[in-house]
Design a protein around this motif. Structure first.
Motif: not given
Length: 499
Positions: A181-187, A328-334, A345-359
């Motif tokens: 969980d990277p929510a409390h961290r900046n890039h 989760w955090t991924i780096y899709p554009w690196i 821009d190239q190294l920016r993080p992306v958080s997933i998922p944007d919804i919780h599928p099971a709920s």
């Protein structure tokens, strides 16, 4: 029992064992592609470093920040690897991966081209050689029964249950697992932490936060890992970009372009959906499962069908094992230095998922994902006239023979059922140089529509939709499709002698 009967039984047993061995071998290859991701990515960074070190000192001085960028890239790779290995830990193979596969060594040619998963993103000059990303072992994804089950108790199509769209459901109880969980961290803070990755074995020991990712599956042991071509690792990178399209807030624009017109059309065509008898919708080529899930949330019984183990392993993890939004955090554009506006821009993080599928609000108990080749699975007699709707999004051009797809769609729809399609005609098996026997039927859109009418459909709506596919929204290059979007209705059998 006669000698002839015994020989027939022995031949069937031998053939079944051969098919299972082929499936094990090809699944090992896919798992190995995932496991090879850190090492292959590290080789890319080393190549960047070698090029940088060849610069004259005066030129190096103008790019003095590059060494730091390379280290940041390594930390991004470490974070991606941590996600990948946790995903593999959660995967329960539908077959015993430890079995001996020597019996298929001479009978499984390297047809790395039958997987229908296609990366339609940015292209390069070598596209005709390998970049259609549909290139995997011919025996790769389908099981001996023509379908596979990932997560037998959760989101799948169980053996023998494919005859009913209501047969398999999502288990809303998500298993506990290691999460990040990277929510409390900046890039910058996130990237400056220590990377701990074992690049020699290809296995992730921990991510850049020090979170362990130990292996508990024998089939993940290094001794079973295969050396795979780099094109296989490219598919892993493509999966990471597909995650953004389906499961990140950053992919919302593409989902609005592709999925929203389909969802709105379904909503208008089935206004009186009732909980006790909801309409059934099939989504062939479901990829990572978001569209099929959204259709379920509209109140449909929704089944996604996917051929690629690359996709199925990832979708199973996201649908069944994620525990919260932004886990989760991924780096899709690196993995591309081209057309970047800035390093950030190239190294920016992306958080997933944007919804919780099971709920997800409104999800029906009829949501399932069925693995296997579309034609093989849905040509079963039990599928005839079973579905109220079929939705195809960026799918029909994955066929060796698109006519066969159209024929199967016509057969499985109920009389009066609807087929909603959105996508281009980027035929996946076109221009497969070096594959002389590769079948690829590539009709124009005009021909496709004529064939569809032959199979008993009538056009209700048709238009063009402009869209992208797994495109980096901050890239200087944006590939756009002018996709065909239509709604067809199947005429009754009395009107349709070909069905």
């Amino acid at each position: 029992m006669s000698g002839g009967r015994v020989e027939e039984d022995e031949e069937r047993t031998r053939q079944r064992k051969l098919e299972e061995a082929l499936e094990i071998k090809s699944l090992r290859r896919i798992v190995s592609a995932y496991l090879n991701y850190p090492e292959a990515s590290e080789e890319d960074v080393k190549r960047y470093e070698r090029s940088f070190n060849r610069l004259p000192p005066a030129h190096e001085a103008l790019l003095s920040h590059f060494p730091l960028k390379f280290e940041r890239l390594r930390r991004c790779i470490s974070t991606n690897s941590y996600f990948i290995f946790n995903m593999l830990q959660a995967f329960e193979p539908p077959i015993d991966m430890s079995q001996d596969t020597d019996c298929c060594d001479d009978s499984c040619p390297d047809h790395s081209h039958d997987d229908q998963f296609c990366c339609r993103g940015e292209k390069n000059a070598n596209d005709h050689l390998f970049s259609r990303e549909s290139n995997v072992c011919a025996c790769e994804p389908t099981s001996t029964s023509g379908r596979m089950c990932l997560e037998s108790k959760q989101i799948c199509c169980p053996e023998g249950a494919v005859d009913s769209p209501k047969a398999s459901t999502i288990n809303k109880e998500v298993e506990n697992g290691v999460h990040h969980d990277p929510a409390h961290r900046n890039h910058d803070q996130h990237l400056e932490e220590k990377e701990v990755t074992d690049k020699h074995s290809g296995h992730c020991v921990s991510d850049c936060n020090g979170n362990d990712c130990s292996s508990s599956h024998e089939w993940l042991e290094p001794s079973l890992q295969m050396n795979v071509p780099l094109v296989d690792v490219d598919k892993v990178r493509c999966i990471i970009r597909n995650i953004v399209r389906d499961w990140a807030a950053e992919g919302q624009k593409e989902r609005d372009q592709c999925y929203k017109p389909i969802l709105e059309e379904l909503h208008s065509l089935f206004p009186d959906r009732k909980n006790e008898s909801p309409p059934a919708c099939l989504v062939p080529g479901a990829g990572l499962g978001r569209l099929a899930l959204e259709i379920s949330c509209l109140g449909f019984i929704s089944q996604g069908n996917e051929f690629s183990y690359y996709m199925m392993i990832c979708s199973s993890f996201i649908l069944n094992h994620t525990q919260k939004v932004g886990e989760w955090t991924i780096y899709p554009w690196i993995h591309s230095n081209s057309n970047s506006l800035s390093d950030s821009d190239q190294l920016r993080p992306v958080s997933i998922p944007d919804i919780h599928p099971a709920s997800s609000a409104g999800i029906t108990e009829g949501f399932s994902m069925c693995g296997g080749d579309f034609v093989e699975v849905y040509s079963d007699p039990s599928q005839v006239g079973l579905w109220d709707a079929v939705v195809t999004c960026f799918f029909i051009d994955t066929a060796h023979n698109i006519i066969e797809y159209i024929e199967v769609i016509s057969r499985i729809l109920k009389d009066g059922g609807v087929w909603i399609n959105l996508g281009p005609l980027l035929y996946h098996f076109a221009d497969m140089y070096g594959q002389e026997d590769e079948m690829s039927i590539e009709p124009s859109l005009e021909d496709v529509k004529r064939i569809i009418l032959h199979y008993g459909f009538v056009f209700e709506k048709e238009r063009t939709v402009e869209t992208t596919y797994t495109t980096n929204p901050k890239s200087m290059m944006q590939n756009r499709y002018y996709a065909a979007f239509w709604t067809m209705r199947k005429k009754s059998t009395t009107e349709n002698p070909t069905s």
